[in-house]
Design a protein around this motif. Structure first.
Motif, PDB file in Angstrom:
ATOM      1  N   ARG A 237      22.914  34.213 -43.527  1.00  0.00           N
ATOM      2  CA  ARG A 237      22.750  34.465 -42.090  1.00  0.00           C
ATOM      3  C   ARG A 237      21.281  34.648 -41.733  1.00  0.00           C
ATOM      4  N   GLN A 238      20.556  35.364 -42.577  1.00  0.00           N
ATOM      5  CA  GLN A 238      19.137  35.577 -42.319  1.00  0.00           C
ATOM      6  C   GLN A 238      18.358  34.269 -42.350  1.00  0.00           C
TER       7      GLN A 238
ATOM      8  N   LYS B  80      19.564  31.282 -41.613  1.00  0.00           N
ATOM      9  CA  LYS B  80      19.896  30.537 -40.397  1.00  0.00           C
ATOM     10  C   LYS B  80      19.168  31.116 -39.192  1.00  0.00           C
ATOM     11  N   ARG B  81      19.084  32.452 -39.118  1.00  0.00           N
ATOM     12  CA  ARG B  81      18.387  33.078 -38.006  1.00  0.00           C
ATOM     13  C   ARG B  81      16.905  32.731 -38.027  1.00  0.00           C
TER      14      ARG B  81
ATOM     15  N   PHE C  62      16.461  29.143 -36.895  1.00  0.00           N
ATOM     16  CA  PHE C  62      16.608  28.976 -35.449  1.00  0.00           C
ATOM     17  C   PHE C  62      15.409  29.546 -34.714  1.00  0.00           C
ATOM     18  N   LEU C  63      14.926  30.716 -35.138  1.00  0.00           N
ATOM     19  CA  LEU C  63      13.749  31.309 -34.499  1.00  0.00           C
ATOM     20  C   LEU C  63      12.561  30.365 -34.604  1.00  0.00           C
TER      21      LEU C  63
ATOM     22  N   THR D 135      12.401  39.737 -31.054  1.00  0.00           N
ATOM     23  CA  THR D 135      13.237  38.854 -31.877  1.00  0.00           C
ATOM     24  C   THR D 135      14.522  39.535 -32.346  1.00  0.00           C
ATOM     25  N   GLU D 136      14.745  40.775 -32.012  1.00  0.00           N
ATOM     26  CA  GLU D 136      15.963  41.488 -32.396  1.00  0.00           C
ATOM     27  C   GLU D 136      16.457  42.345 -31.234  1.00  0.00           C
TER      28      GLU D 136
ATOM     29  N   THR E 100      18.266  39.958 -30.047  1.00  0.00           N
ATOM     30  CA  THR E 100      18.217  38.600 -29.512  1.00  0.00           C
ATOM     31  C   THR E 100      16.752  38.195 -29.380  1.00  0.00           C
TER      32      THR E 100
ATOM     33  N   ASP F 209      20.584  34.098 -27.639  1.00  0.00           N
ATOM     34  CA  ASP F 209      21.428  34.578 -28.732  1.00  0.00           C
ATOM     35  C   ASP F 209      21.184  33.709 -29.969  1.00  0.00           C
ATOM     36  N   TYR F 210      21.160  34.343 -31.133  1.00  0.00           N
ATOM     37  CA  TYR F 210      20.971  33.582 -32.368  1.00  0.00           C
ATOM     38  C   TYR F 210      22.134  32.640 -32.653  1.00  0.00           C
ATOM     39  N   ARG F 211      23.248  32.834 -31.960  1.00  0.00           N
ATOM     40  CA  ARG F 211      24.393  31.946 -32.165  1.00  0.00           C
ATOM     41  C   ARG F 211      24.358  30.729 -31.243  1.00  0.00           C
TER      42      ARG F 211
END
Length: 238
Positions: free
Chosen positions: A13-14, A16-17, A20-21, A40-41, A43, A69-71
């Protein structure tokens, strides 16, 4: 789940985040350098000037805040015009909670192959602020406009499904498409009263490829919420 699997999932997950960032940072640097990431957190929050571009280069700007949103793209970014330039009312496509009604998100996902954040910056977001700029000058919308609320969703989803934007028609199509695969013994949504296998099953299967069940369920939920109907999904009876 074992500790090792939990650790692996968390690390995945980290990763992927972080990826994306990085894509958000790259998109902003390339096309909207007057925007900057301020958090960045939990969102990604982006503040600054969104610059409108034309054939001759930049010609205007709007002060904005984006909450991402990170999703993404499962969840649409929240966009706020922060300079007070756009009146906070539905007639100017501002939602009750103050964010901009940039686009019907599910319609964009269904019609667009490239749903990257970069494409969002250049596509729906640019069209939204270009439309606002044009309305300020001309008093009309350059791309036309849909109704607000449930009627607007029916119009948008009707376009996606290529059907009339009538509540019972759109709801039935979405109920069918929400299933894993259309079954031949269901009634055809064309209104013929004939089972799908003897009517438009092939056409519905092709539509199912473009509007998969996950997206159809989201559309169905949004529409039912806006219509004031129960949001619990019910399977089509066999």
């Amino acid at each position: 789940m074992s500790d090792a699997r939990r650790t692996h999932s968390a690390a995945e997950r980290q990763t992927k985040r972080a990826s994306f960032l990085a894509s958000v940072v790259a998109a902003i640097e390339q096309s909207q350098p007057q925007l900057s990431i301020v958090a960045t957190e939990p969102t990604i929050i982006v503040d600054g000037n969104y610059v409108l571009q034309g054939p001759g280069g930049p010609f205007d700007l709007y002060e904005v805040r984006l909450i991402i949103d990170y999703r993404y793209p499962t969840y649409a970014p929240k966009v706020f015009e922060t300079g007070g330039r756009i009146p906070k009312d539905a007639g100017r496509h501002i939602n009750p909670d103050g964010d901009c009604c940039v686009t019907v998100w599910e319609e964009w996902l269904a019609k667009t192959q490239n749903t990257t954040f970069s494409q969002f910056l250049w596509g729906p977001l640019h069209e939204f602020f270009l439309g606002q700029w044009w309305f300020e000058i001309k008093g009309e919308w350059p791309f036309g406009q849909r109704d607000h609320g449930a009627r607007g969703l029916l119009q948008a989803y009707g376009d996606v499904l290529n059907v009339r934007p009538r509540q019972e028609i759109v709801l039935y199509y979405l109920r069918l498409l929400s299933q894993d695969w259309p079954k031949g013994h269901w009634l055809c949504p064309c209104g013929s009263g004939v089972n799908l296998r003897k009517c438009h099953r092939q056409e519905l299967c092709e539509l199912h490829e473009r509007v998969p069940s996950v997206l159809a369920r989201r559309m169905l939920r949004q529409l039912r919420l806006n219509l004031g109907l129960a949001v619990r999904h019910r399977k089509v009876r066999a």
